[in-house]
Enzyme design. Structure first.
Site, PDB file in Angstrom:
ATOM      1  N   HIS A  56       1.120  -0.836   0.071  1.00  0.00           N
ATOM      2  CA  HIS A  56      -0.105  -0.198  -0.060  1.00  0.00           C
ATOM      3  C   HIS A  56       0.911   1.236  -0.034  1.00  0.00           C
ATOM      4  O   HIS A  56       1.382   1.118   1.104  1.00  0.00           O
ATOM      5  CB  HIS A  56      -1.040  -0.018   1.146  1.00  0.00           C
ATOM      6  CG  HIS A  56      -1.396  -1.396   1.346  1.00  0.00           C
ATOM      7  ND1 HIS A  56      -1.252  -2.318   1.886  1.00  0.00           N
ATOM      8  CD2 HIS A  56      -3.266  -1.329   1.071  1.00  0.00           C
ATOM      9  CE1 HIS A  56      -2.833  -2.935   1.161  1.00  0.00           C
ATOM     10  NE2 HIS A  56      -4.090  -2.963   1.080  1.00  0.00           N
ATOM     11  N   GLY A  91      -3.815  -3.597  11.181  1.00  0.00           N
ATOM     12  CA  GLY A  91      -4.118  -3.829  10.073  1.00  0.00           C
ATOM     13  C   GLY A  91      -5.787  -3.841  10.104  1.00  0.00           C
ATOM     14  O   GLY A  91      -6.252  -3.620   8.724  1.00  0.00           O
ATOM     15  N   PRO A  92      -6.179  -4.100  10.887  1.00  0.00           N
ATOM     16  CA  PRO A  92      -7.939  -4.608  11.670  1.00  0.00           C
ATOM     17  C   PRO A  92      -8.317  -3.770  11.370  1.00  0.00           C
ATOM     18  O   PRO A  92      -7.940  -3.069  12.519  1.00  0.00           O
ATOM     19  CB  PRO A  92      -7.514  -5.643  12.547  1.00  0.00           C
ATOM     20  CG  PRO A  92      -6.565  -6.677  12.138  1.00  0.00           C
ATOM     21  CD  PRO A  92      -5.878  -5.720  12.011  1.00  0.00           C
ATOM     22  N   ILE A 133     -10.315   9.656   0.607  1.00  0.00           N
ATOM     23  CA  ILE A 133      -9.942   8.238  -0.227  1.00  0.00           C
ATOM     24  C   ILE A 133     -10.313   7.112   0.840  1.00  0.00           C
ATOM     25  O   ILE A 133      -9.392   7.377   1.918  1.00  0.00           O
ATOM     26  CB  ILE A 133      -8.994   8.634  -0.684  1.00  0.00           C
ATOM     27  CG1 ILE A 133      -9.091   9.435  -1.744  1.00  0.00           C
ATOM     28  CG2 ILE A 133      -8.540   7.348  -1.924  1.00  0.00           C
ATOM     29  CD1 ILE A 133      -9.834   9.820  -3.280  1.00  0.00           C
ATOM     30  N   HIS A 169      -3.961   3.747  -3.934  1.00  0.00           N
ATOM     31  CA  HIS A 169      -4.603   3.125  -2.177  1.00  0.00           C
ATOM     32  C   HIS A 169      -3.037   2.003  -2.072  1.00  0.00           C
ATOM     33  O   HIS A 169      -2.669   1.687  -0.781  1.00  0.00           O
ATOM     34  CB  HIS A 169      -5.885   2.543  -2.062  1.00  0.00           C
ATOM     35  CG  HIS A 169      -5.813   1.790  -0.970  1.00  0.00           C
ATOM     36  ND1 HIS A 169      -5.945   2.040   0.653  1.00  0.00           N
ATOM     37  CD2 HIS A 169      -5.216   0.369  -0.686  1.00  0.00           C
ATOM     38  CE1 HIS A 169      -5.779   0.966   1.495  1.00  0.00           C
ATOM     39  NE2 HIS A 169      -6.027   0.174   0.597  1.00  0.00           N
ATOM     40  N   GLU A 226     -17.462  -3.418  24.936  1.00  0.00           N
ATOM     41  CA  GLU A 226     -17.012  -4.764  24.531  1.00  0.00           C
ATOM     42  C   GLU A 226     -15.449  -4.577  23.291  1.00  0.00           C
ATOM     43  O   GLU A 226     -14.265  -4.599  23.877  1.00  0.00           O
ATOM     44  CB  GLU A 226     -17.685  -6.188  24.068  1.00  0.00           C
ATOM     45  CG  GLU A 226     -19.107  -6.337  25.466  1.00  0.00           C
ATOM     46  CD  GLU A 226     -19.681  -5.178  25.128  1.00  0.00           C
ATOM     47  OE1 GLU A 226     -20.240  -4.519  24.135  1.00  0.00           O
ATOM     48  OE2 GLU A 226     -20.950  -5.356  25.616  1.00  0.00           O
ATOM     49  N   PHE A 234     -20.968 -12.156  24.041  1.00  0.00           N
ATOM     50  CA  PHE A 234     -20.617 -11.366  23.725  1.00  0.00           C
ATOM     51  C   PHE A 234     -19.762 -11.149  23.781  1.00  0.00           C
ATOM     52  O   PHE A 234     -18.810  -9.670  23.346  1.00  0.00           O
ATOM     53  CB  PHE A 234     -21.254 -10.005  24.234  1.00  0.00           C
ATOM     54  CG  PHE A 234     -22.782  -9.723  24.551  1.00  0.00           C
ATOM     55  CD1 PHE A 234     -23.340  -9.441  23.599  1.00  0.00           C
ATOM     56  CD2 PHE A 234     -23.038  -9.101  26.205  1.00  0.00           C
ATOM     57  CE1 PHE A 234     -25.298  -9.804  23.613  1.00  0.00           C
ATOM     58  CE2 PHE A 234     -24.284  -9.143  26.328  1.00  0.00           C
ATOM     59  CZ  PHE A 234     -25.790  -9.914  25.460  1.00  0.00           C
ATOM     60  N   HIS A 268     -21.580 -15.914  32.383  1.00  0.00           N
ATOM     61  CA  HIS A 268     -22.752 -16.170  31.825  1.00  0.00           C
ATOM     62  C   HIS A 268     -23.092 -17.275  30.456  1.00  0.00           C
ATOM     63  O   HIS A 268     -23.392 -16.922  29.696  1.00  0.00           O
ATOM     64  CB  HIS A 268     -23.974 -15.377  31.944  1.00  0.00           C
ATOM     65  CG  HIS A 268     -24.118 -14.420  32.935  1.00  0.00           C
ATOM     66  ND1 HIS A 268     -23.023 -13.754  33.687  1.00  0.00           N
ATOM     67  CD2 HIS A 268     -25.658 -13.912  33.732  1.00  0.00           C
ATOM     68  CE1 HIS A 268     -23.509 -12.708  34.832  1.00  0.00           C
ATOM     69  NE2 HIS A 268     -25.374 -13.195  34.061  1.00  0.00           N
ATOM     70  N   HIS A 308     -28.928 -14.098  24.634  1.00  0.00           N
ATOM     71  CA  HIS A 308     -27.964 -14.105  25.733  1.00  0.00           C
ATOM     72  C   HIS A 308     -27.124 -15.304  26.249  1.00  0.00           C
ATOM     73  O   HIS A 308     -26.265 -15.177  27.249  1.00  0.00           O
ATOM     74  CB  HIS A 308     -28.580 -14.015  26.569  1.00  0.00           C
ATOM     75  CG  HIS A 308     -28.665 -12.101  27.071  1.00  0.00           C
ATOM     76  ND1 HIS A 308     -29.549 -11.277  25.869  1.00  0.00           N
ATOM     77  CD2 HIS A 308     -28.351 -10.916  27.333  1.00  0.00           C
ATOM     78  CE1 HIS A 308     -29.518 -10.624  25.671  1.00  0.00           C
ATOM     79  NE2 HIS A 308     -28.583  -9.984  27.234  1.00  0.00           N
ATOM     80  N   ARG A 337     -23.061 -17.847  36.006  1.00  0.00           N
ATOM     81  CA  ARG A 337     -23.523 -17.061  36.688  1.00  0.00           C
ATOM     82  C   ARG A 337     -24.239 -18.049  37.292  1.00  0.00           C
ATOM     83  O   ARG A 337     -24.500 -18.282  38.598  1.00  0.00           O
ATOM     84  CB  ARG A 337     -25.100 -17.198  35.230  1.00  0.00           C
ATOM     85  CG  ARG A 337     -26.356 -16.249  36.293  1.00  0.00           C
ATOM     86  CD  ARG A 337     -27.691 -16.039  35.812  1.00  0.00           C
ATOM     87  NE  ARG A 337     -28.403 -15.385  35.482  1.00  0.00           N
ATOM     88  CZ  ARG A 337     -29.415 -15.514  36.442  1.00  0.00           C
ATOM     89  NH1 ARG A 337     -29.734 -17.227  36.205  1.00  0.00           N
ATOM     90  NH2 ARG A 337     -30.483 -14.920  37.424  1.00  0.00           N
TER      91      ARG A 337
HETATM   92  C1  LIG Z   1     -11.108  -3.666   9.737  1.00  0.00           C
HETATM   93  C2  LIG Z   1     -10.839  -4.026   8.054  1.00  0.00           C
HETATM   94  N1  LIG Z   1     -11.686  -4.308   7.179  1.00  0.00           N
HETATM   95  C3  LIG Z   1     -11.475  -4.102   6.126  1.00  0.00           C
HETATM   96  C4  LIG Z   1      -9.737  -3.343   5.712  1.00  0.00           C
HETATM   97  C5  LIG Z   1      -9.728  -3.809   4.265  1.00  0.00           C
HETATM   98  N2  LIG Z   1      -9.464  -2.367   4.104  1.00  0.00           N
HETATM   99  C6  LIG Z   1      -7.960  -1.712   3.741  1.00  0.00           C
HETATM  100  S1  LIG Z   1      -7.545  -0.600   3.565  1.00  0.00           S
HETATM  101  C7  LIG Z   1      -8.991  -0.028   3.243  1.00  0.00           C
HETATM  102  C8  LIG Z   1      -9.878   1.465   3.863  1.00  0.00           C
HETATM  103  C9  LIG Z   1      -8.798   2.009   2.972  1.00  0.00           C
HETATM  104  O1  LIG Z   1      -9.003   3.962   3.267  1.00  0.00           O
HETATM  105  P1  LIG Z   1      -8.589   4.504   4.704  1.00  0.00           P
HETATM  106  O2  LIG Z   1      -8.417   3.962   5.300  1.00  0.00           O
HETATM  107  O3  LIG Z   1      -9.059   5.976   4.323  1.00  0.00           O
HETATM  108  O4  LIG Z   1      -6.945   4.485   3.986  1.00  0.00           O
HETATM  109  P2  LIG Z   1      -5.850   4.798   2.919  1.00  0.00           P
HETATM  110  O5  LIG Z   1      -6.870   4.103   1.504  1.00  0.00           O
HETATM  111  O6  LIG Z   1      -6.538   6.458   2.521  1.00  0.00           O
HETATM  112  O7  LIG Z   1      -4.996   5.279   3.199  1.00  0.00           O
HETATM  113  C10 LIG Z   1      -9.646  -1.328   3.829  1.00  0.00           C
HETATM  114  C11 LIG Z   1     -11.358  -1.427   3.604  1.00  0.00           C
HETATM  115  C12 LIG Z   1      -8.595  -3.490   6.737  1.00  0.00           C
HETATM  116  N3  LIG Z   1      -7.984  -3.641   7.034  1.00  0.00           N
HETATM  117  N4  LIG Z   1      -9.673  -4.018   7.603  1.00  0.00           N
HETATM  118 MG   LIG Z   2      -8.001   7.429   3.206  1.00  0.00          MG
END
Ligand SMILES: Cc1ncc(C[n+]2csc(CCOP(=O)(O)OP(=O)(O)O)c2C)c(N)n1
Ligand SMILES: [Mg+2]
Length: 666
Positions: free
Chosen positions: A35, A124-125, A194, A266, A413, A439, A463, A475, A522
């Site tokens: 990226h 990353g997430p 973007i 991107h 949570e 949950f 629980h 639940h 519980r």
């Molecule tokens: C929870 C999650 N969902 C989806 C993705 C896949 N993903 C990576 S970057 C992105 C979005 C890109 O937009 P932005 O956050 O604005 O980053 P930019 O392109 O501006 O660098 C997505 C959907 C991820 N990494 N984590």
């Molecule tokens: Mg962006």
């Protein structure tokens, strides 16, 4: 750091930033994946931060009073790798960068904590990093309250993208930080309009600034390509009494001739032509990974600017009467005293034989734990009286009052779990926090990351089954144990009674290479386990009731162990010898030798598994002739004893299954 009050020269920042850009685009091009957009867009901001504000010393990456830097938008990993290499961190070489995204390189696709010193958390997430940062900033305040400004006084800086701030978890994190007035938290938002699909307007019309302000943050906007403006914004953030959002207006893929400013920047390798054009525009040498003359030296010099500050800190620490305590706290070590105290509690409970929900026993254990340890910080996502997570000997953490040890996370949570990860990563704190097991789904992405990172976080999930009763199927967890056991490196423990509950906590607190998830009932359960010094729960599974010449082994966890004991009695009356094995922790059991496992499972017996959850996973233990007595659907609302009966989870049903299995086998 205050020696850098004067605004920097635009040209100098740009020259340094372009080194980040060159390395980032070349690495992505070489890997043919990655990226480039974020590193190119945020290079100027990151350069001002790393050259003027961030307190760090690559010579001691783990220096406790360093500022934490979190690249929440982990897809921009090349920005972080470039910064770490250029400033001189150990554990990363130019060669590693050239092998970006290859299995033998620490420069993984997304930053992974533990791969290179300086990667404070795995990201990353999207959204996780900013929520981790809230935990780091809170940990800093908690330790500051205890050790004072001289020893603990640092900031947490985050680079967050649009995606980070769109994710639901960001809402929880932002509001928690705003409520707690975490003034040492600074979020640099890559405000580039973007995302992957295109313009942000495809999916967003809200006002981000107003959103943060509504949550109690201070906000400011700057041109992310103006060294002076970024400097001004970061300077203003230094003395804030509130967490700070800096919206950095940037151009994604800055420098790329045709892709800049578009979603094409991107991800993906830009291609030779784009790179050639960008390098020309940025005055970078055309050869891959080549830097302008003198730039590496300039960056390395920047990497030494924290040394004096660290030396001064070491000097203060050497003179402080709190130094020993600080070292002990940061070491994360569990004093031997805890083992003794828990041993005494275990003996007491084994003698008293309480008939109580394991969540209630858990509170008793925590009372001892929180009395002996000073590093545990508890909390709950608004279920304190149900999770039994708050003990009488600790007080609440409140805005501007961080000397407590209990966090009211609110109904958040996901944010709670990620903040706990951040606290553990910060160091000096052992976080535990509770919600209902059902949950755990709301925490799952953060639990998974704790497991990937291998950090000590204790998730308390009460629980734990249809034993919830009247609240009904929404639940009552049924698939959750199976789903959580499927997460590698997560220690899931479901204790059967008071004795196993003590043992479960002992395991979790001493387990430093991964998170633990403690599953408590519980409803009341009888105490079955006799006293004994050995932590049998640590074996994962063990025979809790034997039988001479047994033909049947009943395998059970948690509240179903007592049910299995009753089934054993019924079978005994019919002349069938059955033993009962308690299996509180599958992953620990898997670590035993095959011989030991066979012995515990009763190799030549018919095996019946009893668990108020789905079958997934049990076949591995019951084998082809075994039976499973458990849930095959969602639960139902009703008094819990009726619900157990309704779903055939009774001693009679277990005994019948055993008889049937024996008959089928013979
Ligand atoms: C929870 C999650 N969902 C989806 C993705 C896949 N993903 C990576 S970057 C992105 C979005 C890109 O937009 P932005 O956050 O604005 O980053 P930019 O392109 O501006 O660098 C997505 C959907 C991820 N990494 N984590
Ligand atoms: Mg962006």
């Amino acid at each position: 750091m205050d020696q850098d009050k004067a605004p920097p020269e635009q040209a100098e920042i740009r020259r340094l930033a372009n080194a980040l850009r060159g390395l980032s685009m070349d690495a992505v091009e070489q890997a043919k994946s990655g990226h480039p957009g974020l590193p190119l867009g945020m290079a100027d901001v990151a350069t001002v931060l790393f050259s003027r504000f961030l307190k760090y010393d690559p010579a001691d990456p783990a220096w406790p009073d360093r500022d934490r830097f979190v690249l929440s938008a982990g897809h921009g990993s090349m920005l972080l790798y470039s910064l770490l290499w250029l400033t001189g961190y150990p554990g990363i070489t130019l060669d590693n960068i050239k092998r970006f995204r290859q299995v033998d390189s620490p420069c993984a696709g997304h930053p992974e904590h533990g791969h290179i010193p300086g990667i404070e958390t795995t990201t990353g997430p999207l959204g996780q990093g900013i929520a981790n940062a809230v935990g780091m900033a809170l940990a800093e305040r908690i330790l500051n309250a205890r050790f004072g400004d001289d020893l603990v006084n640092h900031k947490t800086y985050v680079i967050a993208s649009d995606g980070d701030l769109m994710e639901g978890i960001s809402h929880e994190a932002i509001h928690l930080a705003g409520h707690l007035k975490l003034k040492n938290l600074v979020v640099l938002w890559d405000d580039n309009n973007i995302t992957i699909d295109g313009a942000l307007s495809l999916s967003e019309t809200g006002n981000m600034i107003e959103r943060f302000e509504a949550a109690g943050w201070r906000t400011t906007v700057c041109d992310g390509h103006s060294a002076q403006e970024v400097h001004r914004a970061l300077n203003d953030a230094q003395e804030s009494e509130l967490p700070v959002l800096i919206a950095c207006k940037t151009v994604i893929g800055f420098g790329l001739p045709t892709r800049a400013g578009t979603q094409k920047a991107h991800s993906d390798a830009p291609g030779a032509e784009e790179i050639a054009g960008a390098k020309k525009a940025l005055a970078l040498p055309p050869e891959p990974f080549a830097l302008q003359d003198g730039v590496l030296d300039a960056w390395r010099k920047i990497g030494t600017r924290g040394k004096a500050v660290r030396d001064a800190w070491n000097g203060r620490k050497a003179k402080s009467d709190k130094a020993k305590d600080l070292d002990a706290v940061l070491s994360g070590a569990i004093p031997a005293e805890l083992g003794k105290a828990l041993g005494e509690l275990k003996a007491k409970l084994a003698a008293e034989k309480p008939n109580a929900g394991t969540r209630r026993t858990s509170e008793k254990v925590l009372e001892v734990v929180n009395g002996v340890l000073t590093t545990t910080v508890g909390g709950s996502a608004d279920l304190t009286p149900s999770n039994n997570t708050k003990t009488k000997n600790i007080t609440d953490i409140k805005p501007d009052h961080y000397d407590g040890r209990y966090v009211h996370y609110g109904i958040r949570e996901h944010g709670m779990a990620a903040a706990m990860n951040g606290m553990a990563l910060h160091g000096g704190i052992i976080p535990y926090g509770g919600t209902f097991l059902v949950f755990s789904d709301y925490c799952r992405p953060a639990i998974r990351l704790a497991a990937i990172m291998g950090i000590r976080v204790v998730f308390v999930m009460t629980h734990d089954s249809i034993g919830v009763g009247e609240d009904g199927p929404t639940h009552q967890p049924v698939e959750h144990l199976a789903a959580l056991r499927a997460i590698p490196n997560l220690t899931v423990i479901r204790p059967a009674d008071a004795v196993e509950t003590v043992e479960a906590w002992e395991i979790a607190l001493n387990h430093t290479t991964g998170p633990s998830l403690l599953v408590f009932s519980r409803q009341d359960v009888p105490t079955i386990r006799p006293a004994g010094a050995e932590n049998l729960t640590a074996k994962g599974a063990y025979e809790i009731a034997g039988a001479e010449g047994a033909h049947v082994t009943l395998l059970a966890t948690g509240s179903e162990v007592s049910l299995a004991m009753q089934a054993r009695d019924l079978l005994g009356k019919d002349g069938i010898a059955a033993r009962v094995v308690s299996m509180p922790c599958w992953s620990l059991f898997e670590q035993l030798s095959e011989t030991d496992r066979d012995a515990v499972l009763g190799k030549h017996t018919v095996k019946i598994a009893v668990e108020a959850g789905v079958r997934e996973g049990w076949d591995r233990y019951i084998g082809p002739h075994g039976r499973f007595v458990g849930m095959h659907s969602f639960g139902a609302s009703g008094p819990y004893k009726d619900v157990y009966k309704h779903f055939g989870l009774t001693p009679e049903a277990v005994a019948a299954a055993a008889k049937e299995a024996l008959k089928a086998k013979n």
